[in-house]
Design a protein around this motif. Structure first.
Motif, PDB file in Angstrom:
ATOM      1  N   ALA A 359       0.840  -1.199   0.000  1.00  0.00           N
ATOM      2  CA  ALA A 359       0.000   0.000   0.000  1.00  0.00           C
ATOM      3  C   ALA A 359       0.873   1.247   0.000  1.00  0.00           C
ATOM      4  N   MET A 360       1.884   1.261   0.853  1.00  0.00           N
ATOM      5  CA  MET A 360       2.719   2.454   0.965  1.00  0.00           C
ATOM      6  C   MET A 360       3.561   2.672  -0.296  1.00  0.00           C
ATOM      7  N   ASN A 361       3.922   1.578  -0.970  1.00  0.00           N
ATOM      8  CA  ASN A 361       4.684   1.722  -2.219  1.00  0.00           C
ATOM      9  C   ASN A 361       3.869   2.426  -3.296  1.00  0.00           C
ATOM     10  N   ARG A 362       2.555   2.482  -3.101  1.00  0.00           N
ATOM     11  CA  ARG A 362       1.719   3.144  -4.102  1.00  0.00           C
ATOM     12  C   ARG A 362       1.550   4.634  -3.823  1.00  0.00           C
ATOM     13  N   VAL A 363       2.155   5.122  -2.731  1.00  0.00           N
ATOM     14  CA  VAL A 363       2.029   6.553  -2.434  1.00  0.00           C
ATOM     15  C   VAL A 363       3.127   7.310  -3.183  1.00  0.00           C
ATOM     16  N   PRO A 364       2.746   8.124  -4.173  1.00  0.00           N
ATOM     17  CA  PRO A 364       3.782   8.791  -4.966  1.00  0.00           C
ATOM     18  C   PRO A 364       4.541   9.828  -4.130  1.00  0.00           C
ATOM     19  N   GLY A 365       5.849   9.874  -4.311  1.00  0.00           N
ATOM     20  CA  GLY A 365       6.661  10.911  -3.658  1.00  0.00           C
ATOM     21  C   GLY A 365       7.078  10.570  -2.242  1.00  0.00           C
ATOM     22  N   LEU A 366       6.666   9.397  -1.750  1.00  0.00           N
ATOM     23  CA  LEU A 366       7.022   9.018  -0.384  1.00  0.00           C
ATOM     24  C   LEU A 366       8.427   8.419  -0.395  1.00  0.00           C
ATOM     25  N   ARG A 367       9.338   8.964   0.443  1.00  0.00           N
ATOM     26  CA  ARG A 367      10.707   8.444   0.453  1.00  0.00           C
ATOM     27  C   ARG A 367      10.863   7.318   1.459  1.00  0.00           C
ATOM     28  N   GLU A 368      10.285   7.486   2.645  1.00  0.00           N
ATOM     29  CA  GLU A 368      10.441   6.463   3.682  1.00  0.00           C
ATOM     30  C   GLU A 368       9.258   6.548   4.636  1.00  0.00           C
ATOM     31  N   TYR A 369       8.988   5.471   5.339  1.00  0.00           N
ATOM     32  CA  TYR A 369       7.818   5.462   6.218  1.00  0.00           C
ATOM     33  C   TYR A 369       7.945   4.375   7.268  1.00  0.00           C
ATOM     34  N   GLN A 397      -4.481   4.868   1.425  1.00  0.00           N
ATOM     35  CA  GLN A 397      -3.903   3.573   1.038  1.00  0.00           C
ATOM     36  C   GLN A 397      -3.934   2.584   2.203  1.00  0.00           C
ATOM     37  N   VAL A 398      -3.631   3.080   3.406  1.00  0.00           N
ATOM     38  CA  VAL A 398      -3.640   2.190   4.575  1.00  0.00           C
ATOM     39  C   VAL A 398      -5.058   1.677   4.805  1.00  0.00           C
ATOM     40  N   ARG A 399      -6.040   2.580   4.729  1.00  0.00           N
ATOM     41  CA  ARG A 399      -7.432   2.145   4.960  1.00  0.00           C
ATOM     42  C   ARG A 399      -7.854   1.118   3.906  1.00  0.00           C
ATOM     43  N   ARG A 400      -7.420   1.315   2.676  1.00  0.00           N
ATOM     44  CA  ARG A 400      -7.772   0.357   1.619  1.00  0.00           C
ATOM     45  C   ARG A 400      -7.142  -1.022   1.910  1.00  0.00           C
ATOM     46  N   ALA A 401      -5.884  -0.998   2.384  1.00  0.00           N
ATOM     47  CA  ALA A 401      -5.208  -2.272   2.700  1.00  0.00           C
ATOM     48  C   ALA A 401      -5.925  -2.970   3.856  1.00  0.00           C
ATOM     49  N   LEU A 402      -6.391  -2.195   4.845  1.00  0.00           N
ATOM     50  CA  LEU A 402      -7.096  -2.784   5.981  1.00  0.00           C
ATOM     51  C   LEU A 402      -8.397  -3.426   5.499  1.00  0.00           C
TER      52      LEU A 402
END
Ligand SMILES: [Zn+2]
Length: 440
Positions: A359-369, A397-402
């Motif tokens: 899910a987090m890999n689908r967030v554009p522009g996110l470097r780390e989390y 994205q997190v809510r969708r994964a849940l």
């Protein structure tokens, strides 16, 4: 003199690997049976704890596959009678901690069977593991690794190889294979990244080995290198890191290595296979296609691993184009105790770390989390960089994964904050369950 002998031993082990690259599953299993018969007889005679497990279960040695598994807590609790070198846990821990403090990573303890190297593994809830290996075991390890990692072994040895290790601890391990053709450079993760990047570029390694998060950080810090192979170790290799490392450095392969043993190695086609020539694996299904290994190391004698359950989650692949009989690992998907446990419509449901990473890999522009479960129905999402757009997209994205996992996505409270810098040398775990309540 001793070093020359060590090199020969390593080379002998490396060449010996060619004899155990089975292409036939039945032959591989016969090989495991042969090793097990010999190995377990020795272990039961020298490890009181292992012998007592067989006795307690009412099993003969030949029935070792049915032995109830143990995990890290039992291994640590019974350390003194499990190891075969009469080592005491208190002494091992004292030596290992001193090594961490002084950053002299060649700590050894004398034993009746010669010096052993000691190490610690991190664990959840301060549950660290202590590990000991003998010199002979280290040399064998080095030989096996050499055989599987050096490009075009053994012809690869005819030209000069420069191997860069980016590791937290300098195992005296790696040095034992150094020679005029094979040069090793150990880069301490605790040094400033800019300095490390510059040294790496100047060294121009032919083989580059390290945790993917660190290799990625060095790439971002301007490191340039074109090794024949990049080897990811010690952390889950995620798709975004793999893609960046392949673009920046070159082809990436994985080694699946834990303090519990050398568990997986890349095949000639670049895929990860279980190290079944040396370790027997039973795989327990824990749901949704994830498997948890119970391993029996068929070589290790100082600290035997017999029916030892790991906390790792594996996903296997169907065969491999290379034709090897050892099973292929599609993904090492993290640790089971990092899987989130959240309320769903029918009780609590498991949300696998893989799902959230995807899910987090689908967030554009996110470097780390980092995604952490902090309460029965509470998540903390830490982002770098943090702005309102990323905050919104990450939450969605997190809510969708849940939802896809069957959790009650609207009932889970999500707080978002900035990601603090990770101290150098700390293993990256992007998804973690910090909340341990209400579970068996
Ligand atoms: Zn393969």
């Amino acid at each position: 003199m001793a070093e020359a002998l060590d090199r020969l031993t390593v080379l002998r082990h490396a060449l010996g690997e060619s004899g155990v690259l089975f292409r036939n599953r039945a032959a591989l299993e016969r090989h495991q049976d042969r090793l097990a018969a010999h190995h377990l007889r020795w272990v039961a005679a020298h490890s009181a704890f292992t012998a007592s497990r067989f006795l307690g279960a009412g099993l003969a040695l030949e029935q070792w596959r049915e032995l109830p598994p143990v995990g890290k807590p039992e291994m640590m609790a019974q350390f003194d009678t499990l190891n075969t070198a009469r080592l005491r846990l208190a002494d091992v821990l004292a030596v290992a901690r001193r090594a961490e403090d002084t950053r002299d990573f060649t700590p050894t303890l004398p034993t009746m069977r010669g010096p052993v190297t000691v190490g610690l593994s991190s664990g959840t809830g301060g549950n660290a593991g202590a590990f000991v290996v003998s010199r002979a075991e280290r040399l064998q390890w080095a030989g096996v690794v050499l055989r599987h990692l050096l490009p075009a072994f053994p012809l690869g040895l005819l030209k000069k190889q420069r191997v860069a290790f980016l590791l937290r601890a300098d195992g005296g391990l790696y040095r034992s294979v150094g020679s005029s053709r094979l040069d090793f450079r150990f880069l301490d993760l605790l040094r400033p990244q800019g300095e490390l990047a510059a040294e790496l570029s100047a060294y121009a390694p032919t083989l580059l080995i390290g945790p993917p998060s660190v290799l990625r950080a060095l790439l971002d810090a301007g490191a340039t290198a074109r090794p024949e192979r990049v080897v990811s170790v010690a952390e889950v290799l995620e798709d975004d890191d793999r893609a960046a490392l392949e673009r920046g450095f070159g082809p990436v392969v994985q080694v699946y290595q834990a303090t519990e043993g050398l568990l997986g190695l890349p095949c000639p086609h670049g895929h990860l296979h279980l190290n079944e020539a040396h370790v027997h694996f039973d795989l327990e299904a824990v749901g949704d296609g994830y498997l948890r290994p119970v391993l029996t190391d068929l070589r290790r004698t100082t600290q035997p691993m017999v029916r030892h359950r790991l906390d790792d989650l594996l996903v296997l692949a169907e065969g491999c184009s290379c034709g090897l009989a050892s099973r292929r690992v599609l993904r090492v998907a993290g640790r089971q105790d990092d899987a989130l446990e959240l309320p769903g419509s029918a009780g609590r449901v498991t949300v696998w770390p893989d799902f959230l990473r995807g899910a987090m890999n689908r967030v554009p522009g996110l470097r780390e989390y980092r995604v952490e479960q902090t309460g029965a129905a509470a998540l903390r999402v830490l982002l770098e960089p943090l702005n309102s757009e990323l905050r919104q997209e990450a939450c969605a994205q997190v809510r969708r994964a849940l939802e896809r996992s069957g959790a009650d996505a609207t009932g889970v409270q999500i707080t978002v904050g900035p990601l603090p810098a990770t101290p150098p040398g700390v293993k990256r775990r992007r998804v973690r369950r910090l909340w341990k309540g209400a579970l068996p």
